[in-house]
Design an enzyme around this catalytic site. Structure first.
Site, mmCIF file in Angstrom:
data_model
loop_
_atom_site.group_PDB
_atom_site.id
_atom_site.type_symbol
_atom_site.label_atom_id
_atom_site.label_comp_id
_atom_site.label_asym_id
_atom_site.label_seq_id
_atom_site.Cartn_x
_atom_site.Cartn_y
_atom_site.Cartn_z
ATOM 1 N N TYR A 160 33.314 40.978 50.550
ATOM 2 C CA TYR A 160 33.815 40.356 49.319
ATOM 3 C C TYR A 160 32.654 39.899 48.435
ATOM 4 O O TYR A 160 32.625 40.182 47.234
ATOM 5 C CB TYR A 160 34.711 39.182 49.709
ATOM 6 N N LYS A 164 31.441 41.211 44.719
ATOM 7 C CA LYS A 164 31.424 40.295 43.567
ATOM 8 C C LYS A 164 30.021 40.189 42.977
ATOM 9 O O LYS A 164 29.863 40.046 41.763
ATOM 10 C CB LYS A 164 31.949 38.918 43.981
ATOM 11 N N ILE A 193 40.517 28.592 44.473
ATOM 12 C CA ILE A 193 41.651 28.376 43.558
ATOM 13 C C ILE A 193 42.953 28.584 44.321
ATOM 14 O O ILE A 193 43.078 29.549 45.114
ATOM 15 C CB ILE A 193 41.587 29.383 42.376
HETATM 16 P P1 NAP Z 1 46.187 37.338 43.897
HETATM 17 O O1 NAP Z 1 47.157 36.260 43.592
HETATM 18 O O2 NAP Z 1 46.239 38.014 45.233
HETATM 19 O O3 NAP Z 1 46.269 38.435 42.732
HETATM 20 C C1 NAP Z 1 45.574 39.646 42.801
HETATM 21 C C2 NAP Z 1 46.433 40.729 42.181
HETATM 22 O O4 NAP Z 1 45.656 41.940 42.148
HETATM 23 C C3 NAP Z 1 47.695 41.021 43.009
HETATM 24 O O5 NAP Z 1 48.822 41.136 42.181
HETATM 25 C C4 NAP Z 1 47.344 42.358 43.654
HETATM 26 O O6 NAP Z 1 48.464 43.142 43.927
HETATM 27 C C5 NAP Z 1 46.511 42.996 42.567
HETATM 28 N N1 NAP Z 1 45.755 44.134 43.088
HETATM 29 C C6 NAP Z 1 45.114 44.227 44.295
HETATM 30 N N2 NAP Z 1 44.584 45.449 44.424
HETATM 31 C C7 NAP Z 1 44.886 46.151 43.303
HETATM 32 C C8 NAP Z 1 44.618 47.462 42.864
HETATM 33 N N3 NAP Z 1 43.940 48.329 43.630
HETATM 34 N N4 NAP Z 1 45.056 47.848 41.642
HETATM 35 C C9 NAP Z 1 45.765 46.990 40.869
HETATM 36 N N5 NAP Z 1 46.074 45.733 41.240
HETATM 37 C C10 NAP Z 1 45.628 45.307 42.439
HETATM 38 O O7 NAP Z 1 44.684 36.806 43.802
HETATM 39 P P2 NAP Z 1 43.982 35.731 42.818
HETATM 40 O O8 NAP Z 1 43.574 34.587 43.648
HETATM 41 O O9 NAP Z 1 44.786 35.533 41.590
HETATM 42 O O10 NAP Z 1 42.646 36.533 42.486
HETATM 43 C C11 NAP Z 1 42.436 37.181 41.225
HETATM 44 C C12 NAP Z 1 40.950 37.497 41.116
HETATM 45 O O11 NAP Z 1 40.192 36.292 41.183
HETATM 46 C C13 NAP Z 1 40.419 38.391 42.248
HETATM 47 O O12 NAP Z 1 39.482 39.310 41.720
HETATM 48 C C14 NAP Z 1 39.750 37.401 43.186
HETATM 49 O O13 NAP Z 1 38.734 38.013 43.956
HETATM 50 C C15 NAP Z 1 39.194 36.405 42.172
HETATM 51 N N6 NAP Z 1 38.905 35.082 42.732
HETATM 52 C C16 NAP Z 1 39.883 34.345 43.328
HETATM 53 C C17 NAP Z 1 39.574 33.092 43.860
HETATM 54 C C18 NAP Z 1 40.590 32.222 44.547
HETATM 55 O O14 NAP Z 1 40.169 31.221 45.193
HETATM 56 N N7 NAP Z 1 41.879 32.511 44.439
HETATM 57 C C19 NAP Z 1 38.247 32.597 43.773
HETATM 58 C C20 NAP Z 1 37.277 33.379 43.153
HETATM 59 C C21 NAP Z 1 37.627 34.628 42.636
HETATM 60 P P3 NAP Z 1 49.044 43.128 45.447
HETATM 61 O O15 NAP Z 1 49.510 41.727 45.682
HETATM 62 O O16 NAP Z 1 50.128 44.159 45.413
HETATM 63 O O17 NAP Z 1 47.880 43.501 46.330
#
Ligand code: NAP
Length: 258
Positions: A160, A164, A193
Site C-alpha cells: 500500500y 501511494k 479516516i
Molecule cells: P472505500 O470506502 O473502500 O472506497 C474505495 C472505493 O474504490 C470503493 O467503492 C471501491 O469499490 C472502489 N474501487 C476499488 N478498486 C477499484 C477499481 N479497480 N476500479 C474502480 N473502483 C475501485 O475507501 P476510502 O477509505 O474511501 O478510500 C478512498 C481513497 O483514499 C483510497 O485511495 C485510499 O487508499 C485513500 N485513503 C484512505 C484512508 C482511510 O483511512 N480511509 C487514508 C488514506 C488514504 P469496491 O468497494 O467495489 O472495491
C-alpha cells in the site's frame, strides 16, 4: 480572489471511487460547489446511491461503472464526459484498495494487485485526464489520493505505501510537465479516516482503533470522509490556483512532516 474561488459552477469533475467513503463525500461536495460530477467506481449499486444523493441535493451527476485498472475503460469514460459536456475541469483519482501483510509474507501477486489499482489506476486517470484537458485547452486540476503511509514505515503496509509513494511521485512529475498548459496536479495524503476501508466489522475492535487514532491527534478526534472532501475541493478549485506539485496532509496533526 474571493470566496467565489471555491465556486465550481459550470465545471465538470470526474471522481473515481465515488461509490463509497472519501470518493462519495468528494462527489457530493464538488456537486454542492456547483460542478457536474461524473461518478466512477466498480460498485454500481454504490454509484447509483451517490448519484441519487447528488440529485436529491439539487446537483447534477452521471454514473460510470468502471475498473480503473483497465485503461480502455478510463479513456472511454473521459472521452464520453468530454463529448457530452465539452470539457473536463477536475479529475479526482480516489479509487483504491487496502492490503496488509508483513514484508516476509508478501507475495508478488499481492504487490501486483495493489500496484494495479492504487498506482496504475491513478496513472490511467491522470494521463487520460491531462490529455483531455490539453486537447480542449482546459486549465484543469488533477487531485490524486495518496496516504499518510508515505511518510512513515507502518508494519504490514509495504504494498500500500509503495503504491501511494508512487502516486506522490506521479503527482510531482506530472505537475512539472503540464503546468505550462495551466493544469495543476496535487495530492491529498489523509491520515486514518473513518470509511468502509477502515471498518473492522467488529464494534469493540473498531472502538479501540478509533480511540487510539483520536488520542494520537492533537485535535482529539478521528478524521471523517468529509474532512478529506474539503481538502479535495480546495485543490480542485481556483482557491488553490498557485498550488501545484504539492501534498496536502489532512491528518489531524498525527504526523507533521516537513
Ligand atoms: P472505500 O470506502 O473502500 O472506497 C474505495 C472505493 O474504490 C470503493 O467503492 C471501491 O469499490 C472502489 N474501487 C476499488 N478498486 C477499484 C477499481 N479497480 N476500479 C474502480 N473502483 C475501485 O475507501 P476510502 O477509505 O474511501 O478510500 C478512498 C481513497 O483514499 C483510497 O485511495 C485510499 O487508499 C485513500 N485513503 C484512505 C484512508 C482511510 O483511512 N480511509 C487514508 C488514506 C488514504 P469496491 O468497494 O467495489 O472495491
Amino acid at each position: 480572489m474571493s470566496i467565489q474561488a471555491y465556486d465550481l459552477t459550470g465545471r465538470a469533475a470526474l471522481v473515481t471511487g465515488a461509490a463509497s467513503g472519501i470518493g462519495r463525500a468528494t462527489a457530493l461536495l464538488l456537486a454542492q460547489a456547483g460542478a457536474t460530477v461524473h461518478c466512477a467506481d466498480l460498485d454500481e449499486k454504490g454509484l447509483r446511491e451517490t448519484t441519487e444523493r447528488i440529485e436529491a441535493q439539487g446537483g447534477s451527476s452521471t454514473a460510470h461503472p468502471l475498473d480503473v485498472t483497465d485503461r480502455a475503460q478510463v479513456a472511454a469514460t473521459i472521452g464520453e464526459v468530454v463529448r457530452t459536456g465539452g470539457r473536463l475541469d477536475v479529475m479526482a483519482t480516489i479509487a483504491g484498495i487496502m492490503h496488509s501483510s508483513p514484508v516476509l509474507e508478501t507475495a508478488d501477486a499481492d504487490l501486483d494487485r495493489v500496484l494495479a489499482v492504487n498506482f496504475k489506476g491513478v496513472l490511467h486517470g491522470c494521463q487520460e485526464a491531462a490529455r483531455a484537458m490539453i486537447a480542449t485547452n482546459t486549465p484543469g486540476s488533477i487531485v490524486t489520493m495518496a496516504s499518510g503511509a508515505v511518510d512513515t514505515g507502518t508494519p504490514g503496509l509495504l504494498c500500500y505505501s509503495v503504491a501511494k509513494a508512487a502516486v506522490v511521485q506521479l503527482t510531482r512529475t506530472l505537475a512539472s510537465e503540464v503546468g505550462r498548459h495551466g493544469i495543476r496536479v496535487n495530492a491529498v495524503a489523509p491520515g486514518w479516516i473513518r470509511t468502509p476501508m477502515t471498518d473492522r466489522h467488529d464494534a469493540q475492535a473498531q472502538h479501540r482503533v478509533e480511540a487510539a487514532m483520536a488520542r494520537a491527534s492533537p485535535l482529539g478526534r478521528v478524521g471523517e470522509a468529509e474532512d478529506i472532501a474539503h481538502a479535495v475541493l480546495h485543490l480542485a478549485s481556483d482557491a488553490s490556483s498557485f498550488t501545484t506539485g504539492q501534498i496536502l496532509r489532512p491528518n489531524g496533526g498525527v504526523a507533521m512532516p516537513w
